[in-house]
Design a protein around this motif. Structure first.
Motif, PDB file in Angstrom:
ATOM      1  N   LEU A   1       0.851  -1.182   0.000  1.00 45.23           N
ATOM      2  CA  LEU A   1       0.000   0.000   0.000  1.00 45.23           C
ATOM      3  C   LEU A   1       0.891   1.238   0.000  1.00 45.23           C
ATOM      4  N   PRO A   2       1.315   1.708  -1.189  1.00 44.02           N
ATOM      5  CA  PRO A   2       2.077   2.962  -1.258  1.00 44.02           C
ATOM      6  C   PRO A   2       1.147   4.134  -0.970  1.00 44.02           C
ATOM      7  N   LEU A   3       1.521   4.960  -0.005  1.00 46.22           N
ATOM      8  CA  LEU A   3       0.661   6.068   0.396  1.00 46.22           C
ATOM      9  C   LEU A   3       0.744   7.246  -0.557  1.00 46.22           C
ATOM     10  N   VAL A   4       1.834   7.351  -1.309  1.00 51.29           N
ATOM     11  CA  VAL A   4       1.966   8.367  -2.353  1.00 51.29           C
ATOM     12  C   VAL A   4       2.596   7.701  -3.573  1.00 51.29           C
ATOM     13  N   GLY A   5       2.279   8.187  -4.735  1.00 51.85           N
ATOM     14  CA  GLY A   5       2.896   7.678  -5.954  1.00 51.85           C
ATOM     15  C   GLY A   5       2.241   6.407  -6.465  1.00 51.85           C
TER      16      GLY A   5
ATOM     17  N   ALA B   1       8.294  -5.613  -9.119  1.00 50.53           N
ATOM     18  CA  ALA B   1       8.752  -6.726  -8.286  1.00 50.53           C
ATOM     19  C   ALA B   1       7.716  -7.836  -8.189  1.00 50.53           C
ATOM     20  N   GLY B   2       6.563  -7.654  -8.853  1.00 57.35           N
ATOM     21  CA  GLY B   2       5.523  -8.676  -8.817  1.00 57.35           C
ATOM     22  C   GLY B   2       4.704  -8.668  -7.547  1.00 57.35           C
ATOM     23  N   ILE B   3       4.639  -7.515  -6.867  1.00 59.58           N
ATOM     24  CA  ILE B   3       3.899  -7.381  -5.614  1.00 59.58           C
ATOM     25  C   ILE B   3       2.617  -6.597  -5.900  1.00 59.58           C
ATOM     26  N   LYS B   4       1.486  -7.176  -5.525  1.00 58.52           N
ATOM     27  CA  LYS B   4       0.191  -6.548  -5.781  1.00 58.52           C
ATOM     28  C   LYS B   4       0.039  -5.263  -4.972  1.00 58.52           C
ATOM     29  N   ILE B   5      -0.498  -4.217  -5.612  1.00 59.90           N
ATOM     30  CA  ILE B   5      -0.779  -2.946  -4.947  1.00 59.90           C
ATOM     31  C   ILE B   5      -2.270  -2.869  -4.639  1.00 59.90           C
ATOM     32  N   LEU B   6      -2.589  -2.479  -3.424  1.00 58.01           N
ATOM     33  CA  LEU B   6      -3.985  -2.336  -3.033  1.00 58.01           C
ATOM     34  C   LEU B   6      -4.563  -1.024  -3.568  1.00 58.01           C
ATOM     35  N   GLY B   7      -5.734  -1.108  -4.180  1.00 55.38           N
ATOM     36  CA  GLY B   7      -6.426   0.092  -4.624  1.00 55.38           C
ATOM     37  C   GLY B   7      -5.791   0.739  -5.836  1.00 55.38           C
ATOM     38  N   GLN B   8      -6.333   1.898  -6.199  1.00 59.37           N
ATOM     39  CA  GLN B   8      -5.868   2.667  -7.354  1.00 59.37           C
ATOM     40  C   GLN B   8      -4.860   3.701  -6.890  1.00 59.37           C
ATOM     41  N   ALA B   9      -3.587   3.475  -7.179  1.00 63.04           N
ATOM     42  CA  ALA B   9      -2.532   4.400  -6.754  1.00 63.04           C
ATOM     43  C   ALA B   9      -2.454   5.582  -7.711  1.00 63.04           C
TER      44      ALA B   9
ATOM     45  N   ARG C   1      -7.550   9.165   2.054  1.00 64.82           N
ATOM     46  CA  ARG C   1      -8.293   8.027   1.486  1.00 64.82           C
ATOM     47  C   ARG C   1      -7.466   6.751   1.559  1.00 64.82           C
ATOM     48  N   ARG C   2      -6.160   6.872   1.325  1.00 69.44           N
ATOM     49  CA  ARG C   2      -5.294   5.683   1.415  1.00 69.44           C
ATOM     50  C   ARG C   2      -5.227   5.168   2.852  1.00 69.44           C
ATOM     51  N   LEU C   3      -5.188   6.087   3.809  1.00 68.77           N
ATOM     52  CA  LEU C   3      -5.179   5.677   5.214  1.00 68.77           C
ATOM     53  C   LEU C   3      -6.495   4.980   5.571  1.00 68.77           C
ATOM     54  N   GLY C   4      -7.601   5.493   5.041  1.00 66.12           N
ATOM     55  CA  GLY C   4      -8.881   4.836   5.270  1.00 66.12           C
ATOM     56  C   GLY C   4      -8.896   3.422   4.715  1.00 66.12           C
ATOM     57  N   ARG C   5      -8.287   3.248   3.544  1.00 66.20           N
ATOM     58  CA  ARG C   5      -8.196   1.906   2.943  1.00 66.20           C
ATOM     59  C   ARG C   5      -7.387   0.973   3.845  1.00 66.20           C
ATOM     60  N   LEU C   6      -6.316   1.497   4.410  1.00 68.80           N
ATOM     61  CA  LEU C   6      -5.493   0.690   5.311  1.00 68.80           C
ATOM     62  C   LEU C   6      -6.309   0.201   6.500  1.00 68.80           C
ATOM     63  N   LEU C   7      -7.055   1.086   7.128  1.00 69.29           N
ATOM     64  CA  LEU C   7      -7.831   0.708   8.314  1.00 69.29           C
ATOM     65  C   LEU C   7      -8.900  -0.329   7.971  1.00 69.29           C
TER      66      LEU C   7
ATOM     67  N   GLY D   1       9.645   3.901   5.805  1.00 69.72           N
ATOM     68  CA  GLY D   1       9.466   5.335   5.633  1.00 69.72           C
ATOM     69  C   GLY D   1       9.631   6.132   6.897  1.00 69.72           C
ATOM     70  N   ASP D   2       8.660   7.022   7.172  1.00 69.85           N
ATOM     71  CA  ASP D   2       8.805   7.982   8.262  1.00 69.85           C
ATOM     72  C   ASP D   2       7.556   8.006   9.124  1.00 69.85           C
ATOM     73  N   VAL D   3       7.290   9.165   9.723  1.00 70.84           N
ATOM     74  CA  VAL D   3       6.229   9.262  10.724  1.00 70.84           C
ATOM     75  C   VAL D   3       4.840   8.961  10.161  1.00 70.84           C
ATOM     76  N   ILE D   4       4.578   9.280   8.897  1.00 75.82           N
ATOM     77  CA  ILE D   4       3.230   9.096   8.353  1.00 75.82           C
ATOM     78  C   ILE D   4       2.829   7.622   8.316  1.00 75.82           C
ATOM     79  N   PRO D   5       3.598   6.726   7.691  1.00 70.06           N
ATOM     80  CA  PRO D   5       3.205   5.314   7.738  1.00 70.06           C
ATOM     81  C   PRO D   5       3.348   4.705   9.129  1.00 70.06           C
ATOM     82  N   VAL D   6       4.244   5.257   9.965  1.00 68.59           N
ATOM     83  CA  VAL D   6       4.356   4.760  11.338  1.00 68.59           C
ATOM     84  C   VAL D   6       3.048   5.006  12.096  1.00 68.59           C
ATOM     85  N   ILE D   7       2.524   6.226  12.002  1.00 71.60           N
ATOM     86  CA  ILE D   7       1.253   6.546  12.666  1.00 71.60           C
ATOM     87  C   ILE D   7       0.121   5.707  12.070  1.00 71.60           C
ATOM     88  N   ALA D   8       0.112   5.577  10.741  1.00 70.12           N
ATOM     89  CA  ALA D   8      -0.933   4.799  10.081  1.00 70.12           C
ATOM     90  C   ALA D   8      -0.938   3.359  10.593  1.00 70.12           C
TER      91      ALA D   8
END
Length: 403
Positions: free
Chosen positions: A34-38, A46-54, A84-90, A103-110
């Motif tokens: 789940l990339p939060l940006v980009g 790498a053949g790893i599925k991405i959740l949702g529409q990035a 919206r990406r954070l909502g998808r994560l939850l 990464g940094d504080v944003i995905p850590v908090i998520a």
């Protein structure tokens, strides 16, 4: 094996996550990202599925950007996209045995908000910036949480610092993004001096950076380039295709010259100055160059990790500004250089060209610089195999948790 979700928030972080993910896949884990940006292209490759529409934004992420870059983020709706990406994560977090944060504080908090077990590779933070890492609130509390099963740093100094601050073990096992460039590959043809040009990877900043690099090259002595004493190699990403490149450089009088006969590589030509275009040869350019002139983030780190001297050419942003470059020098140490003068102005370009010639000579003739480059490579980035060691540590942690 376990089902894992990789959570990252930037181009460099996606790259590290994808490299770590490939190793975790080889160990038998199930993975999604789940990339939060980009767009998260590194995961797809790498053949790893991405959740949702990035979705990608021009600044490349909520990070170290100029004021103009931050305003652009707001206008492009990047903050709302992130929410919206954070909502998808939850919504999906309960489906995974472990969240792996890169990464940094944003995905850590998520990850903390998800209430799931988490392992954290703090690739975006280092104690080298100020000697002691000041974690942004509430990152420290999240890292101390019992749900945080493991914390891994990007260098030994940070591991020692955070171990004392958090009163829990923080390990430095290496950096996955260094593994590809530390793997020997076929070198470019030999020459007296090789100068690698790294304009970055994101449009439209890439285009502005490239024009600055060409302007700087015009200050290099034409007679040296005419005698082929210096080979100039431009590492360019597919985002800027040949047609767009030709139109771009024509603005400054440069022309594209297709490869002929044994000279199979396309060149950018202005008088006696010529730059060889290197596509799909990024690692070869890094490994073969005596000096790199860089306007990039992760690529500069990889060059330092290869024990190469790097000369920065600050641009106008939104990412590679003078402020970003200064922070990068604190992160990567004394083998990253920058000439005086305001970004984009003639004095800076002229000083950069002069320093280029000095560093090219020193790269081969100055044993002190060579030794310093080796020292900083180990201290700041570590040795090869970081991805494998991190994946093994995560696997062992999961195994112990389920015994």
């Amino acid at each position: 094996m376990a089902k894992l979700l990789l959570l990252s928030n930037g181009h460099g972080e996606d790259l590290s996550g994808a490299l770590l993910g490939k190793t975790l896949l080889n160990l038998g884990h199930q993975l999604e990202a789940l990339p939060l940006v980009g767009h998260g292209h590194a995961y797809t490759e790498a053949g790893i599925k991405i959740l949702g529409q990035a979705k990608a934004f021009s600044t490349g992420g909520l990070g170290y950007t100029s004021l103009r870059g931050r305003l652009t983020e707001l206008l492009q709706g990047q903050v709302f996209y992130l929410l919206r990406r954070l909502g998808r994560l939850l919504q999906v977090a309960d489906h995974y045995d472990l969240l792996v944060v890169i990464g940094d504080v944003i995905p850590v908090i998520a990850a903390w908000l998800s209430c799931r077990p988490v392992a954290i590779y703090l690739v975006a933070y280092s104690s080298h910036y100020e000697g002691r890492l000041r974690l942004p609130w509430p990152c420290g509390s999240c890292l101390k949480s019992k749900r945080c099963l493991g914390v891994y740093s990007r260098d030994e100094l940070t591991a020692t610092d955070l171990t004392a601050q958090l009163q829990r073990p923080v390990s430095f096992l290496g950096n996955p993004f260094m593994d590809p460039v530390l793997t020997p590959q076929a070198r470019l043809p030999s020459c007296r001096y090789r100068l690698g040009l790294l304009p970055g990877s994101r449009l439209p900043e890439l285009e502005h950076n490239l024009l600055l690099l060409l302007a700087m090259v015009e200050y290099l002595p034409e007679q040296l380039l005419a005698r082929d004493e210096i080979s100039l190699d431009l590492a360019l990403v597919p985002a800027l295709d040949d047609s767009s490149l030709a139109q771009l450089v024509a603005q400054k009088g440069w022309q594209m010259q297709p490869g002929i006969g044994n000279a199979t590589r396309t060149k950018l030509v202005l008088g006696q100055r010529h730059i060889t275009l290197q596509r799909n040869c990024f690692i070869a350019v890094l490994q073969s160059s005596d000096l790199l002139i860089s306007m990039a983030g992760t690529a500069t780190e990889q060059a330092v990790g290869l024990a190469k001297p790097v000369l920065q050419l600050p641009g106008m942003g939104p990412q590679f500004t003078a402020a970003f470059a200064e922070a990068q020098r604190r992160l990567l140490g004394p083998t990253v250089f920058c000439a005086g003068g305001k970004p984009g102005e003639a004095l800076n370009l002229q000083n950069t060209a002069k320093l280029t010639l000095e560093l090219l000579k020193r790269s081969q003739a100055d044993p002190d610089l060579q030794q310093q480059c080796q020292k900083q490579a180990l201290q700041r980035l570590g040795v090869a195999g970081g991805g494998q060691r991190l994946a093994q540590a995560i696997t062992s942690m999961l195994t112990e948790r389920h015994q």
